[in-house]
Motif scaffolding. Structure first.
Motif, PDB file in Angstrom:
ATOM      1  N   LYS A 107       0.458  -1.287   0.063  1.00 49.06           N
ATOM      2  CA  LYS A 107       0.188  -0.433  -0.124  1.00 49.06           C
ATOM      3  C   LYS A 107       1.067   1.294   0.201  1.00 49.06           C
ATOM      4  N   ILE A 108       1.472   1.364   1.083  1.00 51.80           N
ATOM      5  CA  ILE A 108       2.850   2.411   1.001  1.00 51.80           C
ATOM      6  C   ILE A 108       3.675   2.768  -0.909  1.00 51.80           C
ATOM      7  N   HIS A 109       3.937   1.502  -1.203  1.00 50.68           N
ATOM      8  CA  HIS A 109       5.089   1.782  -1.879  1.00 50.68           C
ATOM      9  C   HIS A 109       3.910   1.946  -3.046  1.00 50.68           C
ATOM     10  N   TYR A 110       2.486   1.699  -3.506  1.00 56.94           N
ATOM     11  CA  TYR A 110       2.192   1.343  -4.993  1.00 56.94           C
ATOM     12  C   TYR A 110       1.932   2.885  -4.303  1.00 56.94           C
ATOM     13  N   ASN A 111       0.956   3.476  -3.813  1.00 52.32           N
ATOM     14  CA  ASN A 111       0.164   5.134  -3.401  1.00 52.32           C
ATOM     15  C   ASN A 111       2.012   6.468  -3.873  1.00 52.32           C
ATOM     16  N   ALA A 112       3.075   5.836  -2.823  1.00 52.47           N
ATOM     17  CA  ALA A 112       4.134   6.361  -3.630  1.00 52.47           C
ATOM     18  C   ALA A 112       4.170   6.662  -4.655  1.00 52.47           C
ATOM     19  N   THR A 113       4.415   5.615  -5.295  1.00 52.09           N
ATOM     20  CA  THR A 113       4.892   5.705  -6.661  1.00 52.09           C
ATOM     21  C   THR A 113       3.686   5.752  -7.268  1.00 52.09           C
ATOM     22  N   LYS A 114       3.062   5.756  -7.045  1.00 58.32           N
ATOM     23  CA  LYS A 114       1.693   6.413  -8.324  1.00 58.32           C
ATOM     24  C   LYS A 114       1.525   7.499  -9.299  1.00 58.32           C
ATOM     25  N   THR A 115       1.213   7.439 -10.936  1.00 61.69           N
ATOM     26  CA  THR A 115       1.352   7.635 -11.688  1.00 61.69           C
ATOM     27  C   THR A 115      -0.180   7.802 -12.528  1.00 61.69           C
ATOM     28  N   GLU A 116       0.054   8.587 -13.630  1.00 61.81           N
ATOM     29  CA  GLU A 116      -1.300   7.502 -14.564  1.00 61.81           C
ATOM     30  C   GLU A 116      -0.714   7.037 -15.559  1.00 61.81           C
ATOM     31  N   ASN A 120      -1.848   3.062 -15.079  1.00 59.01           N
ATOM     32  CA  ASN A 120      -2.369   2.634 -16.755  1.00 59.01           C
ATOM     33  C   ASN A 120      -2.034   1.211 -17.034  1.00 59.01           C
ATOM     34  N   LYS A 121      -0.367   0.736 -15.997  1.00 55.02           N
ATOM     35  CA  LYS A 121       0.242  -0.384 -16.540  1.00 55.02           C
ATOM     36  C   LYS A 121      -0.147  -1.285 -15.594  1.00 55.02           C
ATOM     37  N   ARG A 122      -0.246  -0.619 -14.071  1.00 57.55           N
ATOM     38  CA  ARG A 122      -1.155  -1.343 -13.346  1.00 57.55           C
ATOM     39  C   ARG A 122      -2.782  -2.351 -13.449  1.00 57.55           C
ATOM     40  N   THR A 123      -3.331  -1.602 -13.646  1.00 55.67           N
ATOM     41  CA  THR A 123      -4.750  -1.891 -14.241  1.00 55.67           C
ATOM     42  C   THR A 123      -4.755  -3.213 -15.434  1.00 55.67           C
ATOM     43  N   ARG A 124      -3.966  -2.581 -16.493  1.00 55.00           N
ATOM     44  CA  ARG A 124      -3.670  -3.853 -16.944  1.00 55.00           C
ATOM     45  C   ARG A 124      -3.159  -5.195 -16.934  1.00 55.00           C
ATOM     46  N   LEU A 125      -2.141  -5.349 -15.821  1.00 53.19           N
ATOM     47  CA  LEU A 125      -0.978  -6.163 -15.536  1.00 53.19           C
ATOM     48  C   LEU A 125      -1.386  -6.732 -14.488  1.00 53.19           C
ATOM     49  N   LEU A 133     -16.337   1.621  -9.553  1.00 49.67           N
ATOM     50  CA  LEU A 133     -16.477   1.297 -10.191  1.00 49.67           C
ATOM     51  C   LEU A 133     -17.068   0.263 -11.705  1.00 49.67           C
ATOM     52  N   PRO A 134     -17.614  -0.627 -12.325  1.00 49.36           N
ATOM     53  CA  PRO A 134     -17.114  -1.609 -12.356  1.00 49.36           C
ATOM     54  C   PRO A 134     -17.099  -1.834 -13.740  1.00 49.36           C
ATOM     55  N   ARG A 135     -17.672  -0.628 -14.465  1.00 53.29           N
ATOM     56  CA  ARG A 135     -16.267  -0.778 -15.881  1.00 53.29           C
ATOM     57  C   ARG A 135     -15.044  -0.537 -15.489  1.00 53.29           C
ATOM     58  N   ASP A 136     -14.614  -0.501 -14.150  1.00 52.44           N
ATOM     59  CA  ASP A 136     -13.146  -0.492 -13.859  1.00 52.44           C
ATOM     60  C   ASP A 136     -12.761  -1.703 -13.567  1.00 52.44           C
ATOM     61  N   ASN A 137     -13.906  -2.498 -13.406  1.00 53.37           N
ATOM     62  CA  ASN A 137     -13.065  -3.527 -12.647  1.00 53.37           C
ATOM     63  C   ASN A 137     -12.914  -4.971 -13.960  1.00 53.37           C
ATOM     64  N   PRO A 138     -11.203  -5.426 -13.392  1.00 52.21           N
ATOM     65  CA  PRO A 138     -10.985  -6.350 -13.959  1.00 52.21           C
ATOM     66  C   PRO A 138     -11.491  -7.858 -14.376  1.00 52.21           C
TER      67      PRO A 138
END
Length: 609
Positions: A107-116, A120-125, A133-138
């Motif tokens: 949680k610390i690592h991912y929020n501190a290094t978060k950029t757009e 985008n890469k994390r949502t895909r992989l 929201l359901p539209r973002d649920n993979p």
């Protein structure tokens, strides 16, 4: 002719997959083990990752229970990392790393290094999502966008027969691993240091969240029933009155942009369709609550909870539906009112019980992991390099430095406002201390992340005392300011830009940035340092981690790049103070980020802290 001869070493690369040694299907509290044996040679573990398939269904649920279940997702900001509770790395029985509270650190690592771009890469992989929201649920398909209807019937819209509603899917993810061995830039000589990688999986309810509107409240309001409904479908339906929660460009009361049944949906505009963004489907069991009216007169109505019904169909009303134009209509398989003259008011449709537990007929919330594989990058150095390394091992001169962490817990009782937390460190090269307070209320619930997410919990100040010296030299103020709204917005707006409702002090941000950089976390923002209020327009006494993020206090131990502090035999305490109204028990998780050395010799592996 004047070009100097290159002294670069030609290194070959290869990649292969290591399957788990103890099975192919895992769930909560399971242990997944991998072995990296000597014959694998030199491995680039910093570019290796865990690959697996995720399905958000409990392994003991039957088909009927899965059909009655709603939509849920993994913790959206860390995705698949939330499924890992602990990571252990051993070599020939010797502990190299024990990474407790792995998801909290992620949680610390991912929020501190978060950029757009990174998100985008994390949502895909990695199974992350930009919202609940359901539209973002993979992990689910979406409700099929269909044309609106002028009048509701039991058979139109999304139905079981039409088979056009959302369903869970088995999704493959690829997770980069945190920790010293998996973040070291140097190749790991597995031919001298064989490794056993062990993952202990998270409990179901600590990794799963309801897929719902942006703030993860798992209910939605419905329009009042006027009373006097005639027999038939009129007694079996509700109209959800908060259009904007489902992606419609309108307010809660105003119809605004209403879809027309005479105009076909244009390809590419599906995400704007309300059904596409709806977390209700045919066959789903839901709880209906009403504050007053004929719904409360149903024989199975439970005071404070409501009635439980199964959804028969879901649809959107067109421009001919009058006051219900543009609203989602849910039709149930049984009556929810007897049609009496008294109006039903204060109606909500909920996905779970009032405590967040599954409803009758839904089974259990859960996840399954299939076919986990460790994808390893292999380095093939020239023979002379391998010969030099063998010579160094024979002389006991092969040393590898890794950046790891040790987790130490402190309990803060409810009602204790001034806490003194003794942190036993006894490490020789400490880089940073990251202290994450978590709530001990509602830790195993799908509507919040209290178990793995640091929270503000109405803290007022903090200061460390290390080796009998207070650092920093003045108390760090944690109190926040709240400013009035600049522009009023509709009450059902889901993501207000000022939803934080607070502005934390620059001193706290400065200390956190130093601590994270010393912990080898390439921080890009400190926006995640919120106090997570329940009321978006102010600062409430909220102890429930509904929105993604984390909160922490910390201190850098290094004076500069490459420096650290020897804390062997030295005392370390954290003074963390709270407001009097912070009457919730807390578990303080202290991550002691430090450098440890792995020494390889003829007599085996030694680890120095």
């Amino acid at each position: 002719m004047f070009r100097p001869k290159s002294d670069a070493v030609q290194i070959g690369y290869d990649s292969f997959k290591v399957v788990a040694k103890n099975g192919t299907n895992f769930t909560e509290d399971g242990i997944v083990r991998f072995e990296l044996t000597r014959n694998m040679g030199m491995l680039d573990l910093a570019n290796s990752y865990l690959e697996c398939e995720i399905e958000l269904q409990h392994p003991t649920n039957n088909a009927a229970q899965n059909a009655a279940m709603g939509m849920y997702c993994l913790e959206p900001d860390i995705g698949g990392q939330s499924l890992i509770s602990e990571l252990n790395i051993r070599s020939s029985g010797r502990q190299i790393e024990q990474l407790r509270h792995y998801a909290d650190y992620a949680k610390i690592h991912y929020n501190a290094t978060k950029t757009e771009g990174v998100m985008n890469k994390r949502t895909r992989l990695e199974g992350c999502a930009n919202s609940f929201l359901p539209r973002d649920n993979p992990f689910y398909t979406k409700n099929q966008p269909i044309n609106p209807v002028a009048a509701s019937t039991l058979a139109n819209g999304l139905t079981i027969a039409s088979n056009n509603y959302y369903k869970p899917v088995r999704r493959k993810i690829a997770l980069p691993l945190l920790g010293g061995v998996f973040s070291s830039p140097r190749a790991m000589p597995v031919m001298a240091v064989p490794l056993e990688i062990e993952f202990i999986l998270q409990k179901h309810l600590r990794a799963l969240r309801f897929s719902s509107r942006g703030d993860n409240f798992f209910n939605v309001s419905a329009a009042d029933l006027a009373g006097g409904e005639g027999a038939g479908v009129a007694r079996q339906q509700l109209f959800l009155d908060q259009r904007s929660e489902f992606g419609n460009i309108g307010g809660g009361a105003a119809a605004s942009l209403v879809p027309s049944s005479a105009v076909a949906i244009t390809e590419g505009e599906e995400p704007l369709n309300s059904l596409y963004n709806c977390w209700f489907r045919p066959g789903q069991v839901v709880r209906i609550f009403a504050a007053a009216g004929r719904i409360t007169a149903q024989a199975d109505f439970v005071a404070g909870s409501g009635i439980v019904r199964t959804i028969g169909s879901v649809k959107v009303m067109d421009e001919n539906a009058g006051a219900n134009a543009g609203r989602i209509c849910i039709t149930f398989t049984a009556e929810i009112t007897d049609g009496g003259a008294v109006a039903s008011t204060g109606i909500t449709v909920n996905q779970a019980t009032i405590t967040g537990a599954p409803l009758a007929g839904q089974g259990q919330y859960g996840y399954q992991i299939f076919n986990p594989r460790l994808v390893v990058q292999k380095v093939v150095p020239p023979p002379q390099v391998m010969q030099q390394m063998a010579g160094a091992i024979s002389k006991g001169g092969l040393n590898l430095d890794i950046m790891s962490w040790t987790a130490v817990d402190n309990a803060i009782p409810a009602g204790q406002t001034n806490s003194t937390n003794i942190i036993p460190i006894d490490l020789s090269r400490v880089k940073s201390i990251l202290s994450v307070p978590t709530s001990q209320v509602n830790t195993d619930f799908a509507f919040c992340a209290n178990a793995i997410q640091g929270q503000y919990l109405n803290a007022t100040s903090y200061q460390y005392q290390i080796d009998n010296k207070l650092i920093p030299d003045r108390v760090v103020n944690l109190q926040v300011e709240s400013f009035p709204n600049v522009v009023p917005v509709p009450v059902d707006e889901t993501k207000k830009p000022y939803r934080i409702g607070s502005f934390i002090s620059g001193f706290h941000r400065y200390e956190i940035e130093k601590a994270l950089r010393s912990a080898n976390i390439d921080i890009t923002n400190t926006q995640f340092l919120t106090n997570n209020p329940a009321n978006y327009n102010g600062i409430a006494n909220n102890f429930t981690a509904r929105e993604p993020g984390t909160w922490l206090v910390g201190r850098s131990m290094g004076a500069g790049v490459g420096s650290s502090k020897n804390l062997v035999g030295k005392s370390c305490m954290l003074y963390l103070n709270y407001n009097a109204n912070s009457n919730v028990g807390k578990l303080l998780k202290n991550f002691l980020v430090h450098v440890r050395s792995i020494q390889v010799g003829m007599d085996g592996v030694s680890v120095f802290y």
